[in-house]
Design a protein around this motif. Structure first.
Motif, PDB file in Angstrom:
ATOM      1  N   ARG A  10       8.480   4.320 -11.845  1.00 29.49           N
ATOM      2  CA  ARG A  10       9.853   4.461 -11.349  1.00 29.49           C
ATOM      3  C   ARG A  10      10.133   3.465 -10.223  1.00 29.49           C
ATOM      4  O   ARG A  10      11.257   2.986 -10.076  1.00 29.49           O
ATOM      5  N   ILE A  11       9.094   3.153  -9.442  1.00 27.25           N
ATOM      6  CA  ILE A  11       9.274   2.262  -8.296  1.00 27.25           C
ATOM      7  C   ILE A  11       9.409   0.803  -8.740  1.00 27.25           C
ATOM      8  O   ILE A  11      10.247   0.058  -8.227  1.00 27.25           O
ATOM      9  N   ALA A  12       8.570   0.379  -9.706  1.00 24.95           N
ATOM     10  CA  ALA A  12       8.517  -1.027 -10.115  1.00 24.95           C
ATOM     11  C   ALA A  12       9.876  -1.577 -10.579  1.00 24.95           C
ATOM     12  O   ALA A  12      10.289  -2.663 -10.132  1.00 24.95           O
ATOM     13  N   PRO A  13      10.619  -0.886 -11.459  1.00 20.82           N
ATOM     14  CA  PRO A  13      11.925  -1.424 -11.867  1.00 20.82           C
ATOM     15  C   PRO A  13      12.902  -1.576 -10.708  1.00 20.82           C
ATOM     16  O   PRO A  13      13.714  -2.515 -10.696  1.00 20.82           O
ATOM     17  N   GLU A  14      12.808  -0.700  -9.721  1.00 23.31           N
ATOM     18  CA  GLU A  14      13.689  -0.799  -8.556  1.00 23.31           C
ATOM     19  C   GLU A  14      13.391  -2.068  -7.765  1.00 23.31           C
ATOM     20  O   GLU A  14      14.315  -2.760  -7.307  1.00 23.31           O
ATOM     21  N   ILE A  15      12.105  -2.395  -7.614  1.00 20.42           N
ATOM     22  CA  ILE A  15      11.725  -3.596  -6.864  1.00 20.42           C
ATOM     23  C   ILE A  15      12.086  -4.857  -7.658  1.00 20.42           C
ATOM     24  O   ILE A  15      12.488  -5.873  -7.087  1.00 20.42           O
ATOM     25  N   ARG A  16      11.961  -4.801  -8.979  1.00 16.56           N
ATOM     26  CA  ARG A  16      12.239  -5.976  -9.827  1.00 16.56           C
ATOM     27  C   ARG A  16      13.720  -6.377  -9.799  1.00 16.56           C
ATOM     28  O   ARG A  16      14.067  -7.478 -10.231  1.00 16.56           O
ATOM     29  N   LYS A  17      14.585  -5.515  -9.323  1.00 17.89           N
ATOM     30  CA  LYS A  17      16.011  -5.829  -9.282  1.00 17.89           C
ATOM     31  C   LYS A  17      16.318  -6.956  -8.289  1.00 17.89           C
ATOM     32  O   LYS A  17      17.356  -7.607  -8.406  1.00 17.89           O
ATOM     33  N   SER A  18      15.414  -7.170  -7.335  1.00 22.77           N
ATOM     34  CA  SER A  18      15.653  -8.241  -6.361  1.00 22.77           C
ATOM     35  C   SER A  18      15.625  -9.590  -7.080  1.00 22.77           C
ATOM     36  O   SER A  18      14.740  -9.857  -7.892  1.00 22.77           O
ATOM     37  N   PRO A  19      16.577 -10.511  -6.807  1.00 23.68           N
ATOM     38  CA  PRO A  19      16.620 -11.815  -7.498  1.00 23.68           C
ATOM     39  C   PRO A  19      15.439 -12.721  -7.129  1.00 23.68           C
ATOM     40  O   PRO A  19      15.193 -13.713  -7.822  1.00 23.68           O
ATOM     41  N   TYR A  20      14.705 -12.389  -6.081  1.00 26.83           N
ATOM     42  CA  TYR A  20      13.593 -13.240  -5.654  1.00 26.83           C
ATOM     43  C   TYR A  20      12.230 -12.686  -6.076  1.00 26.83           C
ATOM     44  O   TYR A  20      11.206 -13.243  -5.723  1.00 26.83           O
ATOM     45  N   VAL A  21      12.243 -11.589  -6.823  1.00 25.53           N
ATOM     46  CA  VAL A  21      10.988 -10.978  -7.291  1.00 25.53           C
ATOM     47  C   VAL A  21      10.723 -11.442  -8.710  1.00 25.53           C
ATOM     48  O   VAL A  21      11.543 -11.234  -9.615  1.00 25.53           O
ATOM     49  N   ALA A  22       9.563 -12.078  -8.912  1.00 23.86           N
ATOM     50  CA  ALA A  22       9.194 -12.543 -10.254  1.00 23.86           C
ATOM     51  C   ALA A  22       8.622 -11.415 -11.102  1.00 23.86           C
ATOM     52  O   ALA A  22       8.923 -11.311 -12.290  1.00 23.86           O
ATOM     53  N   ASP A  23       7.808 -10.573 -10.501  1.00 21.37           N
ATOM     54  CA  ASP A  23       7.211  -9.473 -11.254  1.00 21.37           C
ATOM     55  C   ASP A  23       6.554  -8.507 -10.275  1.00 21.37           C
ATOM     56  O   ASP A  23       6.346  -8.823  -9.102  1.00 21.37           O
ATOM     57  N   VAL A  24       6.257  -7.317 -10.772  1.00 25.74           N
ATOM     58  CA  VAL A  24       5.506  -6.321 -10.008  1.00 25.74           C
ATOM     59  C   VAL A  24       4.264  -5.980 -10.817  1.00 25.74           C
ATOM     60  O   VAL A  24       4.362  -5.540 -11.972  1.00 25.74           O
ATOM     61  N   SER A  69       0.868  -1.175   0.000  1.00 29.27           N
ATOM     62  CA  SER A  69       0.000   0.000   0.000  1.00 29.27           C
ATOM     63  C   SER A  69       0.906   1.227   0.000  1.00 29.27           C
ATOM     64  O   SER A  69       1.759   1.367   0.882  1.00 29.27           O
ATOM     65  N   LEU A  70       0.741   2.073  -1.004  1.00 29.98           N
ATOM     66  CA  LEU A  70       1.608   3.236  -1.152  1.00 29.98           C
ATOM     67  C   LEU A  70       0.984   4.460  -0.507  1.00 29.98           C
ATOM     68  O   LEU A  70      -0.234   4.547  -0.343  1.00 29.98           O
ATOM     69  N   HIS A  71       1.831   5.391  -0.132  1.00 33.25           N
ATOM     70  CA  HIS A  71       1.332   6.688   0.306  1.00 33.25           C
ATOM     71  C   HIS A  71       0.652   7.380  -0.868  1.00 33.25           C
ATOM     72  O   HIS A  71       1.031   7.183  -2.028  1.00 33.25           O
ATOM     73  N   ALA A  72      -0.359   8.190  -0.567  1.00 36.43           N
ATOM     74  CA  ALA A  72      -1.218   8.752  -1.607  1.00 36.43           C
ATOM     75  C   ALA A  72      -0.435   9.518  -2.673  1.00 36.43           C
ATOM     76  O   ALA A  72      -0.741   9.441  -3.861  1.00 36.43           O
ATOM     77  N   GLU A  73       0.605  10.247  -2.250  1.00 38.03           N
ATOM     78  CA  GLU A  73       1.344  11.058  -3.225  1.00 38.03           C
ATOM     79  C   GLU A  73       2.149  10.227  -4.209  1.00 38.03           C
ATOM     80  O   GLU A  73       2.579  10.729  -5.257  1.00 38.03           O
ATOM     81  N   TYR A  74       2.389   8.923  -3.890  1.00 37.14           N
ATOM     82  CA  TYR A  74       3.126   8.043  -4.798  1.00 37.14           C
ATOM     83  C   TYR A  74       2.203   7.133  -5.607  1.00 37.14           C
ATOM     84  O   TYR A  74       2.681   6.389  -6.454  1.00 37.14           O
ATOM     85  N   ALA A  75       0.898   7.178  -5.328  1.00 39.27           N
ATOM     86  CA  ALA A  75      -0.041   6.281  -6.012  1.00 39.27           C
ATOM     87  C   ALA A  75      -0.486   6.878  -7.334  1.00 39.27           C
ATOM     88  O   ALA A  75      -1.651   7.224  -7.538  1.00 39.27           O
ATOM     89  N   ASN A  76       0.467   7.023  -8.242  1.00 38.79           N
ATOM     90  CA  ASN A  76       0.164   7.495  -9.586  1.00 38.79           C
ATOM     91  C   ASN A  76       1.066   6.761 -10.576  1.00 38.79           C
ATOM     92  O   ASN A  76       2.059   6.136 -10.194  1.00 38.79           O
ATOM     93  N   LYS A  77       0.702   6.840 -11.840  1.00 36.92           N
ATOM     94  CA  LYS A  77       1.375   6.052 -12.873  1.00 36.92           C
ATOM     95  C   LYS A  77       2.859   6.383 -12.970  1.00 36.92           C
ATOM     96  O   LYS A  77       3.703   5.480 -13.067  1.00 36.92           O
ATOM     97  N   GLU A  78       3.202   7.662 -12.919  1.00 39.50           N
ATOM     98  CA  GLU A  78       4.595   8.063 -13.081  1.00 39.50           C
ATOM     99  C   GLU A  78       5.467   7.534 -11.936  1.00 39.50           C
ATOM    100  O   GLU A  78       6.561   7.003 -12.159  1.00 39.50           O
ATOM    101  N   SER A  79       4.980   7.668 -10.699  1.00 38.46           N
ATOM    102  CA  SER A  79       5.762   7.207  -9.550  1.00 38.46           C
ATOM    103  C   SER A  79       5.922   5.690  -9.561  1.00 38.46           C
ATOM    104  O   SER A  79       7.004   5.164  -9.310  1.00 38.46           O
ATOM    105  N   ILE A  80       4.827   4.967  -9.855  1.00 42.75           N
ATOM    106  CA  ILE A  80       4.898   3.504  -9.848  1.00 42.75           C
ATOM    107  C   ILE A  80       5.809   2.996 -10.959  1.00 42.75           C
ATOM    108  O   ILE A  80       6.518   1.998 -10.785  1.00 42.75           O
TER     109      ILE A  80
END
Length: 290
Positions: free
Chosen positions: A129-143, A116-127
């Motif tokens: 940018r966030i999704a590729p950062e999370i996908r870098k983890s070797p145990y993450v299949a997808d976001v 659950s994201l803070h309201a100011e980050y819950a938009n297409k542009e922020s997500i």
């Protein structure tokens, strides 16, 4: 007898001004209340938009805990909820109204972390940018995130906010006009008294003082009554619905009740000041013509 009638007429004009100002302030306070509550509703909807971090089956327990701790430390994350493979499969079967194992013998559902994201980050542009950062983890299949719902939300909410803000601005001007007219009518009834005091040499500040004092008490009384009625309405809404009560935060209540007091005092004092000055600037003959 005439003096008594004049005094009762003055009391009636004051009472009428107080009632009129109260009604206008109730209307203004109601708009401020719904504007601020709509902002809270917008933030609530944004923050409840789920971002699913799908996990690989090979993730060990210590890596899972480390990933959860890492995500909780991010400034854009409000909360992290772990959903196991079994729980995810159960929720999927329930949503499809099927029994476990009815369609597939193996469980294809991946475990996930629901963000659950803070309201100011819950938009297409922020997500994006966030999704590729999370996908870098070797145990993450997808976001995965509901891009269409987010787009619709980001398109609709600014429109609603603009409409409500426009209504609030328009109502502020209407409020000023109505209160100004009410105060002017009250002072108009005593324009001859103003002229008489001016003729005997009274200073403008001395003549203006009782009218300003009366305007202050009209504004204060009207604001107190309006706040009492609005406060009772807010209390009723909080008791009526739990979800609505969560949207009515202390900030909403302070802004709503505070705006009523500020507008009640400022508008009545400003209107009284300019209305009295109008008759102070008039010549003797003009008093009988206006």
């Amino acid at each position: 007898m005439r003096k008594k009638n004049r005094k009762s007429s003055g009391h009636f004009a004051t009472l009428t001004s107080c009632i009129s100002t109260t009604l206008v302030l109730i209307l203004l306070g109601s708009v401020v209340f719904f504007v601020t509550m709509a902002e809270n509703f917008s933030n609530r909807v944004r923050s409840e938009m789920p971002v699913a971090v799908l996990l690989k089956d090979s993730i060990p327990a210590d890596a899972l805990q480390a990933l959860q701790a890492q995500l909780r430390g991010k400034p854009y994350v409000r909360s992290v909820t772990y959903v196991s493979k079994e729980q995810g499969a159960k929720e999927t079967y329930e949503s499809m109204q099927m029994q476990p194992g009815e369609f597939l013998t193996d469980n294809p559902i991946l475990a996930e972390l629901e963000l659950s994201l803070h309201a100011e980050y819950a938009n297409k542009e922020s997500i994006n940018r966030i999704a590729p950062e999370i996908r870098k983890s070797p145990y993450v299949a997808d976001v995965v995130y509901p891009i269409e719902e987010i787009d619709n939300l980001n398109h609709t909410i600014p429109i609603i906010g603009t409409v409500l803000l426009s209504v609030a601005v328009l109502l502020t001007f209407i409020t000023f006009a109505l209160i100004n007219n009410t105060i002017r009518m009250s002072i108009y009834a005593r324009r001859f008294l103003i002229h008489t005091m001016k003729m005997v040499g009274a200073r403008w500040s001395f003549i203006r003082r009782p009218f300003m004092r009366q305007a202050f008490w009209i504004g204060f009384s009207a604001a107190a009554i309006a706040d009492g009625l609005i406060g009772a309405g807010i209390w009723y809404l909080q008791r009526m619905d739990v979800y609505v009560s969560e949207l009515i935060t202390p900030r909403v209540q302070i802004l709503t009740l505070g705006s009523v007091v500020v507008c009640g005092l400022v508008l009545t004092l400003v209107c009284a000041y300019f209305s009295v000055n109008k008759y102070l600037r008039m010549r003797g003959g003009d008093v009988y013509l206006n």
